[in-house]
Design an enzyme around this catalytic site. Structure first.
Site, PDB file in Angstrom:
ATOM      1  N   ARG A  83      -4.778   9.319   9.146  1.00  0.00           N
ATOM      2  CA  ARG A  83      -3.320   9.301   9.037  1.00  0.00           C
ATOM      3  C   ARG A  83      -2.766  10.636   9.539  1.00  0.00           C
ATOM      4  O   ARG A  83      -3.228  11.702   9.143  1.00  0.00           O
ATOM      5  CB  ARG A  83      -2.911   9.091   7.573  1.00  0.00           C
ATOM      6  CG  ARG A  83      -1.413   9.001   7.336  1.00  0.00           C
ATOM      7  CD  ARG A  83      -1.138   8.826   5.844  1.00  0.00           C
ATOM      8  NE  ARG A  83      -1.732   7.590   5.337  1.00  0.00           N
ATOM      9  CZ  ARG A  83      -2.092   7.415   4.067  1.00  0.00           C
ATOM     10  NH1 ARG A  83      -1.965   8.391   3.178  1.00  0.00           N
ATOM     11  NH2 ARG A  83      -2.606   6.258   3.681  1.00  0.00           N
ATOM     12  N   ARG A 152       2.485  15.445   0.594  1.00  0.00           N
ATOM     13  CA  ARG A 152       2.086  14.680   1.771  1.00  0.00           C
ATOM     14  C   ARG A 152       3.210  14.641   2.804  1.00  0.00           C
ATOM     15  O   ARG A 152       4.101  15.486   2.796  1.00  0.00           O
ATOM     16  CB  ARG A 152       1.667  13.277   1.336  1.00  0.00           C
ATOM     17  CG  ARG A 152       0.449  13.279   0.404  1.00  0.00           C
ATOM     18  CD  ARG A 152      -0.019  11.890   0.107  1.00  0.00           C
ATOM     19  NE  ARG A 152      -1.249  11.866  -0.686  1.00  0.00           N
ATOM     20  CZ  ARG A 152      -1.923  10.760  -0.967  1.00  0.00           C
ATOM     21  NH1 ARG A 152      -1.506   9.585  -0.518  1.00  0.00           N
ATOM     22  NH2 ARG A 152      -3.019  10.808  -1.695  1.00  0.00           N
ATOM     23  N   LYS A 215      -1.239  13.241  -5.936  1.00  0.00           N
ATOM     24  CA  LYS A 215      -0.415  13.297  -4.735  1.00  0.00           C
ATOM     25  C   LYS A 215       1.036  13.577  -5.093  1.00  0.00           C
ATOM     26  O   LYS A 215       1.507  13.281  -6.195  1.00  0.00           O
ATOM     27  CB  LYS A 215      -0.528  12.000  -3.953  1.00  0.00           C
ATOM     28  CG  LYS A 215      -0.061  10.759  -4.707  1.00  0.00           C
ATOM     29  CD  LYS A 215      -0.355   9.502  -3.901  1.00  0.00           C
ATOM     30  CE  LYS A 215      -0.029   8.242  -4.692  1.00  0.00           C
ATOM     31  NZ  LYS A 215      -0.390   7.024  -3.957  1.00  0.00           N
ATOM     32  N   LYS A 217       5.107  13.467  -3.238  1.00  0.00           N
ATOM     33  CA  LYS A 217       5.868  12.942  -2.106  1.00  0.00           C
ATOM     34  C   LYS A 217       7.307  13.437  -2.155  1.00  0.00           C
ATOM     35  O   LYS A 217       7.929  13.451  -3.220  1.00  0.00           O
ATOM     36  CB  LYS A 217       5.838  11.409  -2.112  1.00  0.00           C
ATOM     37  CG  LYS A 217       4.443  10.829  -1.956  1.00  0.00           C
ATOM     38  CD  LYS A 217       4.429   9.315  -1.977  1.00  0.00           C
ATOM     39  CE  LYS A 217       3.018   8.773  -1.773  1.00  0.00           C
ATOM     40  NZ  LYS A 217       2.986   7.291  -1.767  1.00  0.00           N
ATOM     41  N   CYS A 436       1.789  -3.911   2.915  1.00  0.00           N
ATOM     42  CA  CYS A 436       0.764  -2.884   3.044  1.00  0.00           C
ATOM     43  C   CYS A 436      -0.429  -3.449   3.814  1.00  0.00           C
ATOM     44  O   CYS A 436      -0.509  -4.639   4.095  1.00  0.00           O
ATOM     45  CB  CYS A 436       0.341  -2.377   1.664  1.00  0.00           C
ATOM     46  SG  CYS A 436      -0.586  -3.585   0.698  1.00  0.00           S
ATOM     47  N   CYS A 442      -8.664  -1.798   3.049  1.00  0.00           N
ATOM     48  CA  CYS A 442      -8.318  -0.993   1.882  1.00  0.00           C
ATOM     49  C   CYS A 442      -9.253  -1.309   0.720  1.00  0.00           C
ATOM     50  O   CYS A 442      -9.366  -2.460   0.287  1.00  0.00           O
ATOM     51  CB  CYS A 442      -6.866  -1.231   1.470  1.00  0.00           C
ATOM     52  SG  CYS A 442      -6.390  -0.281  -0.006  1.00  0.00           S
ATOM     53  N   CYS A 481      -2.179  -4.699  -4.095  1.00  0.00           N
ATOM     54  CA  CYS A 481      -2.578  -4.198  -5.408  1.00  0.00           C
ATOM     55  C   CYS A 481      -1.354  -3.540  -6.040  1.00  0.00           C
ATOM     56  O   CYS A 481      -0.312  -3.413  -5.404  1.00  0.00           O
ATOM     57  CB  CYS A 481      -3.740  -3.211  -5.275  1.00  0.00           C
ATOM     58  SG  CYS A 481      -3.240  -1.565  -4.715  1.00  0.00           S
ATOM     59  N   CYS A 485       1.997   1.101  -2.334  1.00  0.00           N
ATOM     60  CA  CYS A 485       2.234   1.693  -1.013  1.00  0.00           C
ATOM     61  C   CYS A 485       3.411   1.039  -0.285  1.00  0.00           C
ATOM     62  O   CYS A 485       4.096   1.682   0.498  1.00  0.00           O
ATOM     63  CB  CYS A 485       0.980   1.583  -0.162  1.00  0.00           C
ATOM     64  SG  CYS A 485      -0.397   2.592  -0.755  1.00  0.00           S
TER      65      CYS A 485
END
Length: 576
Positions: A83, A152, A215, A217, A436, A442, A481, A485
């Site tokens: 990514r 990120r 993470k 954001k 996603c 994944c 899931c 995302c």
């Protein structure tokens, strides 16, 4: 080791294993380089896969053939997703051509635009991983901190109608991104053959030696469009533009989409407004928010380690006070603003500087050549003649930006030739859909998403057409899931994977990204999903008010309970 952060939930409990991995990693080096040079396996060690995320890559395997390879006593078909870190999703034509070459030479399934305005390349095998990273670097881009327990990719609004204001906001996106990039030299040593400076101590002035608990954001929205879902961010910033001048930003903290099935202590959350900052104060406040999370986030239980849990455990008033103490100044109240949508605009629009911007729909963000569709080739041909730039959106779409009037015809011909003009005839729900990646790559996916989206959309369009509301704009998001995302908890209709062919059906978010949806049907298969939506679409067609959106209709008519969190996200004064 135990958690030294006395203020956080999880204090006194053993640190998670990943905290030990980070502490022993020598600033994210681990044994990644040794693993890359191991010819016996296509994988790297489990501990190094955790560190690899900080470098912008995930190790995955093809789950479609996992069982067959197991029967043949072969290791899984390991490959890597990479990514890029592209602040605000801006890509020059030269970069696009380089990224396209990377996709064709090293990856599979073309280029994929993510919900964070960047590219992912899938299917890169280990022996080509370093060459791919170097090719991205040679294109004047990087992958560092695109994943991992750091800040990120910083995202922002793509709004061609407000070009000068967008340009100002994008400058702050870039500044925020640069400010929070890790300072470790590990990336250059491992991927770019950089020289090791063993005698010089290495310091991470913001992150410290173990980086963040989870993470982080950041996103900037420019009203009236909330296309980056600003309240889904750990740190959401709403640009306040008055009299044509960027006065500053409203600050929202604690947004997050991830949850875990069956664990009610995990949940999606909208960011809470805590105040307003001037542009000159922005980096100071952002750093205070990040370092407060660094020092007080839960490092024992990763499922409770995001900023939203830190705030809910310690209190919003406490969190604001801690930020103000670290900055040395008080935050005044948020300023008025208004959002009218969080989708993308398609077709041509002219900016105030006279240049044009073309919004294109890209299904699930996947640009590749498959059968009669030659989307990857089409954008490549456009990049060869484009004098402007590309801007990717948080809804997985693409804007061809800053086009002179005289160049529009050439671009229109290429768009039509390669089938990139599908947005002209698409339904309202398709134009506002996100999915996603999910299966087959994944590792967290429980159900299909990207591969299922075209099939599901076709069936929903048939139902909507039957009720005469095919053109109604409806936010649909599909997630394989519950990790979020695709930001499913902010969709008017969301399918969240439970198992192959089974989903939770959630309904009732609003069209501006300022209300979470609620569970409507749990763990259901397609027949029940379609039946439920058929009934609701019929009621919507008959009973909706003028310009009433689907999510608002469901709440007004009592199909869903009134939201527990107001349309305007929690403001400090309402909870103190």
């Amino acid at each position: 080791m135990t958690n030294p952060f006395s203020g956080a939930n999880g204090a006194g409990k053993p640190l998670s294993h990943l905290e030990d991995i980070k502490a022993a990693s020598r600033h994210l080096r681990g044994t990644i380089e040794e693993g890359l040079n191991d010819p016996v396996t296509g994988a790297i060690s489990e501990d190094d896969t955790k560190l690899l995320k900080f470098h912008g890559s995930y190790m995955q395997d093809d789950r479609d053939i996992r069982d067959e390879r197991r029967r043949q006593k072969l290791e899984p078909a390991y490959a890597f997703m990479i990514r890029a870190r592209l602040p605000g999703g801006v890509v020059t034509p030269q970069q696009w051509l380089a990224f396209d070459d990377i996709a064709r030479n090293y990856a599979t399934r073309g280029l994929r635009i993510t919900t964070r305005q960047t590219f992912q390349w899938h299917g890169v095998i280990k022996t080509r991983l370093k060459a791919t990273m170097q090719a991205i670097h040679n294109a004047m881009a990087t992958t560092i901190a695109a994943c991992g327990d750091v800040n990120r990719q910083v995202v922002g609004s793509v709004n061609p109608h407000l070009s000068s204001q967008h340009a100002l906001a994008w400058e702050w996106i870039k500044k925020l991104s640069d400010h929070f990039i890790p300072r470790t030299r590990a990336y250059h040593e491992i991927w770019l053959d950089g020289e090791r400076l063993t005698d010089e101590p290495e310091v991470e002035p913001i992150y410290g030696s173990t980086y963040l608990p989870r993470k982080f954001k950041i996103g900037i929205a420019i009203p009236p469009t909330n296309d980056c879902d600003v309240f889904a961010q750990d740190l959401g910033l709403i640009a306040i533009i008055e009299d044509g001048v960027l006065r500053g930003f409203n600050v929202a903290v604690g947004g997050g989409m991830g949850a875990t099935h069956g664990d009610t202590t995990t949940y999606a959350r909208l960011g809470s407004l805590i105040g307003f900052v001037t542009p000159e104060q922005l980096l100071t406040v952002a750093e205070a928010v990040v370092t407060t999370q660094r020092d007080y986030g839960n490092r024992a239980e990763r499922q409770h380690a995001r900023l939203k849990y830190t705030i809910d455990h310690l209190g919003l008033a406490w969190f604001k006070g801690e930020v103000e103490q670290r900055t040395g100044f008080a935050l005044p109240p948020p300023r008025p603003y208004h959002f009218d949508q969080n989708g993308d605009r398609f077709g041509w629009a002219q900016g105030e500087n006279g240049l044009w911007h073309l919004g294109l729909y890209v299904e699930s963000g996947r640009l590749w050549d498959q059968g009669d569709q030659q989307l990857q080739t089409g954008v490549r041909e456009i990049a060869k003649i484009l004098k402007g730039e590309f801007r990717m959106t948080c809804n997985q779409n693409l804007v061809i930006a800053n086009v002179a009037t005289k160049d529009r015809t050439r671009i229109d011909k290429l768009v039509a030739k390669y089938g990139l003009d599908g947005y002209k005839a698409q339904s309202g729900i398709r134009r506002h859909s996100i999915a996603c990646v999910a299966l087959p790559t994944c590792g967290l996916a429980m159900a299909e998403s990207e591969r299922y989206a075209p099939e599901l959309l076709g069936k929903l369009e048939t139902i909507l057409d039957g009720h005469g509301v095919l053109d109604a704009p409806i936010l649909l998001r599909i997630s394989g899931c519950p990790n979020g995302c695709a930001r499913p908890y902010l969709a008017e209709i969301a399918l969240i994977g439970r198992a192959i062919g089974r989903y939770d059906l959630r309904l009732g978010a609003n069209f501006t990204g300022e209300r979470l949806n609620v569970l409507y049907r749990e763990n259901v298969a397609e027949p029940e999903i379609l039946s439920s939506l058929d009934t609701l679409f019929g009621s919507y067609a008959r009973e909706r008010k003028a310009d009433e959106k689907f999510g608002d209709f469901l709440i007004r008519t009592g199909v869903l309970p009134a939201p527990t969190q107001n349309l305007i996200p929690i403001v400090l004064e309402t909870v103190a």
